[in-house]
Write a protein that holds these residues in place. Structure first.
Motif, PDB file in Angstrom:
ATOM      1  N   PRO A   1       3.599 -19.709 -14.574  1.00  0.00           N
ATOM      2  CA  PRO A   1       4.488 -18.581 -14.872  1.00  0.00           C
ATOM      3  C   PRO A   1       4.498 -17.586 -13.704  1.00  0.00           C
ATOM      4  O   PRO A   1       3.461 -17.354 -13.070  1.00  0.00           O
ATOM      5  N   VAL A   2       5.661 -17.011 -13.451  1.00  0.00           N
ATOM      6  CA  VAL A   2       5.794 -16.078 -12.326  1.00  0.00           C
ATOM      7  C   VAL A   2       4.810 -14.920 -12.437  1.00  0.00           C
ATOM      8  O   VAL A   2       4.206 -14.483 -11.450  1.00  0.00           O
ATOM      9  N   LYS A   3       4.568 -14.469 -13.653  1.00  0.00           N
ATOM     10  CA  LYS A   3       3.693 -13.309 -13.831  1.00  0.00           C
ATOM     11  C   LYS A   3       2.237 -13.614 -13.445  1.00  0.00           C
ATOM     12  O   LYS A   3       1.438 -12.711 -13.202  1.00  0.00           O
ATOM     13  N   ASP A   4       1.902 -14.909 -13.405  1.00  0.00           N
ATOM     14  CA  ASP A   4       0.534 -15.281 -13.024  1.00  0.00           C
ATOM     15  C   ASP A   4       0.387 -15.520 -11.519  1.00  0.00           C
ATOM     16  O   ASP A   4      -0.692 -15.897 -11.052  1.00  0.00           O
ATOM     17  N   MET A   5       1.484 -15.365 -10.793  1.00  0.00           N
ATOM     18  CA  MET A   5       1.400 -15.606  -9.341  1.00  0.00           C
ATOM     19  C   MET A   5       0.844 -14.371  -8.640  1.00  0.00           C
ATOM     20  O   MET A   5       1.272 -13.253  -8.895  1.00  0.00           O
ATOM     21  N   LEU A   6      -0.119 -14.619  -7.747  1.00  0.00           N
ATOM     22  CA  LEU A   6      -0.749 -13.498  -7.045  1.00  0.00           C
ATOM     23  C   LEU A   6       0.050 -13.070  -5.830  1.00  0.00           C
ATOM     24  O   LEU A   6      -0.118 -11.970  -5.323  1.00  0.00           O
ATOM     25  N   ALA A   7       0.888 -13.964  -5.327  1.00  0.00           N
ATOM     26  CA  ALA A   7       1.690 -13.625  -4.147  1.00  0.00           C
ATOM     27  C   ALA A   7       3.047 -14.299  -4.265  1.00  0.00           C
ATOM     28  O   ALA A   7       3.193 -15.289  -4.986  1.00  0.00           O
ATOM     29  N   HIS A   8       4.027 -13.751  -3.580  1.00  0.00           N
ATOM     30  CA  HIS A   8       5.371 -14.328  -3.572  1.00  0.00           C
ATOM     31  C   HIS A   8       5.806 -14.624  -2.132  1.00  0.00           C
ATOM     32  O   HIS A   8       6.685 -13.963  -1.590  1.00  0.00           O
ATOM     33  N   PRO A   9       5.181 -15.632  -1.504  1.00  0.00           N
ATOM     34  CA  PRO A   9       5.539 -15.928  -0.112  1.00  0.00           C
ATOM     35  C   PRO A   9       6.980 -16.405   0.004  1.00  0.00           C
ATOM     36  O   PRO A   9       7.495 -17.061  -0.898  1.00  0.00           O
TER      37      PRO A   9
END
Lengths: 435, 183
Positions: free
Chosen positions: A73-81
């Motif tokens: 899930p996007v909300k669990d991503m720590l970074a958005h490279p």
């Protein structure tokens, strides 16, 4: 994944310009051991993100629907490279992600778009695939589905399925004694439903031609069953069978030149093959019992069909060159309505017993039969073009909905029409569907 | 010539028909028109109709023009019911079909449409074939009674036009049927 995951993906579908009801997709049962993947939200430049063409969200949904992936899930991503240089592989590795997708959508000066994506192997810290696609406003969603097909093929070996369309029949009670039937076509995620035909009389058995440009179906619009071939681009259609009695079960030959169909003009339901060029009709079966629901083997040399010649409906195979039909199913009192996997190795069908009607799959080489679903009125199975799942019709609280199950039975999803009932799905092959 | 017969077990299963007939012979309105044809038949809501016990009812048997619209006449009964996955006529319904056969043989200008139906279970195209065979079974018996084949047309709707929209045996048994429709 250490626990079976139940994903609910509610896809908000913007209604098309017409007032068609839309299909909403719920993934009701995920798969333990699906491949962890992260699709980082794509960066939009020159334009704000288009809500109905959110490419990375569409890719994420397709990957989850394939049953082979468990997207983070996007909300669990720590970074958005956004660029390869921005990826810190170690963080993704620690998060348990094997594969990573990044990309962007760029509005061009001429109003078109450029979509690019890259797929990375997190463990090896290297790119395994990268593409750039031109797109216009209309084709952005198609490009998203194509990216999904590319990623799935790269990581699983499965052929394409999502950059395609499905056809189905809907029914809606519009007055006490009046039902409105529609033959509709939509993207594989239910987006952009288009109506090919509206009728106050039933429509049945829509089936895509192998080139995905035409649909054959049965319509009762003139008070009796007739088979039409409908060109979805031009909207023109041709009546190909209107014999006395049944005109049913159309099935395209793999080369698209012939239609197998069921006619009762000679007094009893029998299977015929109609040459669409010269309209020559060849009778295939000859038995006093019911013979119907023919489908072609991928080599085009034989048909699998339903026959009650043993007293109960069972599946049989007949060579077009001639010879006695060979019985394929023995387990249970009701095996009907076959769909053949694209590689010809598996047959899905309706399997009925005391507990109801379910979708089963059988591998003729071994005669091993596996029941995949647990509804009571499951019917109309159809393999996805890549053979990975089977689309079928079922009922929830007495209401007709579509559902899909992976061929191993472990992954399930539902396609529920926002208004009315839906049935008889047909999934177009990817070839030509966007030409 | 008129005579009265006791139709024994006839229509035991047919608790609801397109016309619900009370014991006094009156017709319950609202259950769909008798000659409504394909458009109206099969999508009537029968839920509100009282199931009238017809077993043992006295029906008139006569074959004059108009007898088919007389609720006290056996010919007012125009639905033949079947078992699951069967196109075999049960004896009581074979008897009913024979009465219609005599009427049609005597009134050679009369024409009927036989509409075959199934319940929703199983696959749709198989059900089209099954419903066709049910109608063919009725037709064969009519021909045997001397009806001209030109008086009979057949259409199979399979499971597409249920008489009852329910999803249980109570609905299913009403949907496994052939309707005789005088045109």
């Amino acid at each position: 994944m250490n626990l079976k995951r139940f994903l609910i993906i509610a896809i908000l579908l913007l209604a098309a310009s017409n007032a068609n009801a839309v299909l909403n997709i719920d993934i009701t049962e995920g798969v333990e051991g699906a491949m962890p993947i992260a699709v980082v939200p794509f960066q939009w430049s020159g334009s704000t993100k288009l809500a109905d063409a959110d490419v990375s969200t569409i890719v994420t949904s397709d990957l989850a629907r394939s049953g082979k992936f468990s997207p983070l899930p996007v909300k669990d991503m720590l970074a958005h490279p956004v660029t390869p240089e921005q990826i810190d592989f170690k963080t993704w590795r620690i998060a348990g992600i094997d594969n990573l997708v990044i990309g962007g959508v760029q509005l061009q000066k001429d109003g078109s778009y450029q979509v690019q994506f890259r797929l990375f192997d997190v463990l090896k810290a290297q790119q395994v695939m990268g593409y750039s696609f031109p797109a216009d406003r209309q084709s952005l969603r198609y490009v998203a589905h194509r990216i999904s097909d590319y990623i799935i093929e790269q990581l699983t070996g499965l052929g394409p399925a999502f950059d395609s369309r499905i056809a189905y029949v809907t029914s809606r009670r519009v007055a006490k004694n009046k039902i409105e039937y529609r033959l509709q076509v939509a993207d594989t995620d239910g987006f952009d439903p288009q109506t090919l035909l509206t009728s106050s009389q039933p429509m049945m058995s829509p089936v895509w031609s192998p080139d995905s440009l035409k649909i054959a179906y049965v319509s009762f619009e003139r008070g009796r069953a007739e088979i039409y071939v409908h060109n979805i681009r031009s909207g023109q259609r041709e009546k190909v069978a209107a014999y006395e009695g049944i005109n049913g079960s159309p099935a395209w030959s793999p080369d698209g030149r012939q239609l197998a169909l069921t006619l009762s003009k000679d007094g009893n339901p029998e299977i015929y093959v109609l040459n669409l060029q010269d309209k020559k009709l060849t009778r295939i079966t000859s038995h006093w019992s019911i013979d119907t629901e023919a489908v072609w083997m991928p080599d085009g040399r034989s048909l699998v069909f339903t026959s009650s010649r043993s007293g109960k409906p069972q599946l049989y195979q007949v060579e077009l060159a001639g010879g006695r039909p060979k019985r394929l199913t023995y387990e249970g009192d009701y095996n009907a309505n076959a769909s053949i996997s694209p590689d010809g190795k598996a047959i899905a069908f309706v399997h009925g017993d005391d507990s109801g009607f379910r979708i089963a799959v059988m591998y003729p080489d071994t005669r091993l039969l596996q029941v995949l679903t647990d509804g009571g009125q499951d019917e109309s199975p159809e393999f996805a073009p890549n053979g990975s799942m089977i689309l079928y019709a079922t009922q929830i609280n007495g209401r007709g909905v579509l559902a899909a199950v992976s061929t191993d039975g472990r992954h399930k999803q539902r396609l529920v029409l926002s208004d009315g009932e839906v049935r008889e799905p047909s999934w177009a092959s990817v070839k030509g569907s966007r030409n | 010539m008129k005579k009265i017969v006791l139709v024994g077990m006839l229509l035991l299963l047919a608790a609801c028909t397109d016309q619900a007939v009370r014991d006094d012979g009156a017709v319950d309105a609202g259950a769909g028109s008798e000659t409504g044809g394909a458009q109206a038949s099969g999508i009537n809501d029968t839920a509100g109709i009282e199931g009238t016990a017809l077993a043992g009812k006295n029906y008139r048997v006569s074959y004059e023009i108009g007898a088919i619209n007389d609720p006290g006449n056996i010919l007012s009964q125009k639905i033949i019911y079947f078992d699951f996955d069967s196109s075999e006529l049960q004896p009581e319904y074979a008897e009913l079909v024979k009465y219609h056969g005599k009427y049609l043989a005597l009134n050679s200008a009369a024409k009927i449409r036989l509409e075959g139906h199934t319940d929703e279970r199983g696959s749709r195209e198989y059900n089209i074939a099954l419903a066709d065979r049910r109608a063919q079974a009725v037709k064969r018996l009519l021909l045997f009674e001397g009806v001209n084949s030109k008086q009979i047309s057949i259409i199979s709707y399979g499971e597409e036009k249920p008489a009852d929209f329910g999803h249980d045996e109570q609905a299913w048994r009403l949907n496994r049927r052939v309707e005789i429709i005088y045109e």
